[in-house]
Design an enzyme around this catalytic site. Structure first.
Site, mmCIF file in Angstrom:
data_model
loop_
_atom_site.group_PDB
_atom_site.id
_atom_site.type_symbol
_atom_site.label_atom_id
_atom_site.label_comp_id
_atom_site.label_asym_id
_atom_site.label_seq_id
_atom_site.Cartn_x
_atom_site.Cartn_y
_atom_site.Cartn_z
ATOM 1 N N SER A 1 69.043 28.882 64.493
ATOM 2 C CA SER A 1 68.626 29.781 65.571
ATOM 3 C C SER A 1 69.497 31.030 65.647
ATOM 4 O O SER A 1 69.498 31.852 64.743
ATOM 5 C CB SER A 1 68.637 28.992 66.883
ATOM 6 O OG SER A 1 67.992 29.686 67.909
ATOM 7 N N LYS B 1 65.273 27.693 62.169
ATOM 8 C CA LYS B 1 64.613 27.801 63.479
ATOM 9 C C LYS B 1 64.375 29.276 63.756
ATOM 10 O O LYS B 1 65.301 30.025 64.053
ATOM 11 C CB LYS B 1 65.450 27.181 64.595
ATOM 12 C CG LYS B 1 64.794 27.309 65.982
ATOM 13 C CD LYS B 1 65.653 26.674 67.061
ATOM 14 C CE LYS B 1 64.990 26.826 68.430
ATOM 15 N NZ LYS B 1 64.951 28.230 68.893
ATOM 16 N N GLU C 1 71.236 40.896 55.223
ATOM 17 C CA GLU C 1 70.212 41.866 54.852
ATOM 18 C C GLU C 1 70.556 43.294 55.260
ATOM 19 O O GLU C 1 70.173 44.239 54.559
ATOM 20 C CB GLU C 1 68.870 41.458 55.461
ATOM 21 C CG GLU C 1 68.328 40.157 54.858
ATOM 22 C CD GLU C 1 66.956 39.764 55.383
ATOM 23 O OE1 GLU C 1 66.464 38.698 55.004
ATOM 24 O OE2 GLU C 1 66.374 40.526 56.194
#
Length: 469
Positions: free
Chosen positions: A298, A323, A309
């Site tokens: 999460s 999640k 990224e």
């Protein structure tokens, strides 16, 4: 992961739950509907009202209004088939918010309901669950003899939580392990602190984040400044076994680390609209490496994916939990809550990692003995026994250099000899059986060995060393 203060409640539930006086929610004093005429006139609500009225009048026992209402709400939530959406009665709701905002008493494990089973997302650092060897993806079948199968996560929490000092007997199923695992532990106060920092050799800073609560950003920011003041040359962020938490705190932490204008995450709603979160702070000018594992979930995955990224930060460890949804809560006047999913979150590049997780750039497993369950010190293991506990003990002895000759769970003469040798080496009465001080010492030494042989951290240090100018 939770968004605080944003309540997008289903109209059906909002229409039913409008005050804490449960009977008044459904009928007025003269027995007519207390809901707006436009609502009760719809076929769906007419069916609901007729069912309620029928049960009130004709069920063979007295049907309590609040019980019927709560059951209706629970049924609506369950029909969504979403393990992260749940109805919480007042006591359960209070425990949920306590977990996010402060310390609490219990075993210290983040759980979820999946296909009728209670599944561990991750144990909390320093908690009884972690010390007892509870692992991500463990299925908790029962607690103190109470079967948890079929319960929601919030229902299971009521049985798992308990007063500090009380004993909890867990029966667990672990993927890849045959048979059930019995774990006995003592409930304790789960620590409020969520960030731990230290300076490693070669001026490498390390910050471990165990979950994301109301205090986490403040703790993280302070740890970052303290390490900088000590001359940190590079940073390792450890979010292994981190079950997640609050979105706003996560965004604030990542904001400290990415250049201004870089994407942190995107939140996509069912109509296709997206909210974007971008960094507003100055860039952190030192190299970073992030540690992840199957217990990274999460909000912790948001941090890892954002740094990977948008910041080019390498990830080390094993694939994360996966999640990719966002929840919020709606609290009612009687103290009950519904927690429900309002959106899915996407990585900066638009990837949805739900049920897939994030792959590390450097895949590294911990030693096999890291996944061993704890053994109850009160239980005696002796010759001629055959069990999973004996198998775990044999594996521990082997890892500590006291070779039992076999690790299949059968306690034979060679195992007795290995236990006796271990006891003599650690000034424990040489009984040849495993119990009490012997069990405790074995687990203590194994924990120390794992800290010294953290293969994932070692790899993170090697990777960071190459990035430091």
């Amino acid at each position: 992961m939770y968004i605080r203060g944003r309540y997008l409640i289903l109209a059906l539930i909002a229409a039913i739950v409008i005050s804490s006086g449960v009977t008044a929610l459904l009928t007025s004093g003269d027995g007519t509907s207390a809901l707006p005429e436009s609502t009760t006139a719809t076929p769906e609500f007419q069916k609901l009202m007729e069912t309620y009225s029928t049960l009130q009048k004709s069920f063979y026992q007295e049907a309590k209004s609040d019980q019927l209402l709560n059951g209706a709400i629970e049924g609506m939530i369950k029909s969504l088939d979403d393990p992260y959406s749940t109805y919480m009665a007042p006591t359960e709701a209070a425990q949920f918010h306590e977990n996010i905002e402060s310390s609490f008493e219990g075993i210290g494990a983040e759980i979820r309901a999946e296909e009728g089973k209670i599944v561990v997302v991750s144990p909390i650092k320093g908690s009884p669950a972690e010390k007892a060897g509870v692992k991500p993806n463990d299925r908790i079948r029962s607690v103190d003899g109470k079967v948890l199968d079929g319960m929601t996560a919030s229902e299971a929490v009521v049985h798992i939580r308990g007063k500090k000092g009380s004993k909890a007997e867990l029966i667990i199923e672990r993927p890849g392990v045959q048979g059930e695992i019995n774990i006995s532990l003592i409930r304790d106060t789960i620590p409020l602190e969520t960030v731990y920092s230290e300076m490693l050799p070669e001026q490498m800073g390390k910050i471990q984040i165990t979950k994301v609560s109301e205090t986490t950003y403040t703790e993280f920011s302070k740890a970052l400044e303290d390490l900088k003041a000590q001359g940190m040359k590079g940073l390792i962020i450890d979010v292994r076994q981190n079950p997640g938490g609050l979105l706003n705190m996560t965004v604030k932490m990542v904001d400290e680390l990415l250049p201004e204008g870089k994407m942190i995450l995107q939140v996509e709603y069912r109509n296709g609209e997206r909210d974007t979160y971008k960094s507003n702070a100055k860039s952190f000018d030192l190299p970073i490496v992030v540690l992840i594992d199957e217990g990274t979930a999460s909000a912790a995955e948001i941090l890892a994916s954002a740094l990977k990224e948008s910041g080019g930060v390498p990830l080390v460890g094993t694939k994360s939990f996966g999640k990719g949804t966002v929840q919020t809560t709606k609290q009612f006047e009687d103290g009950s809550d519904i927690k429900y999913t309002i959106a899915k979150w996407l990585t900066p590049d638009g990837n949805w990692i739900h049920k897939n997780g994030i792959e590390p750039d450097y895949k590294v497993e911990l030693p096999a003995y890291a996944s061993l369950p704890a053994i109850d010190p009160e239980k005696e293991l002796k010759q001629e026994q055959f069990s999973n506990e004996v198998k775990a003990a044999q594996t521990m002895l082997d890892a500590l250099g006291f070779h039992p000759g076999r690790v299949d769970g059968f306690f034979d003469n060679k195992t007795t000899e290995a236990v006796t040798a271990f006891q003599k080496a650690n000034n424990i009465e040489a009984t040849g059986t495993i119990q009490g001080k012997t069990t405790t010492k074995m687990m203590e030494l194994l924990h120390e060995k794992l800290k010294k042989n953290d293969t994932q951290l070692e790899m993170a240090q090697r990777v960071l060393r190459k990035l430091i100018p």
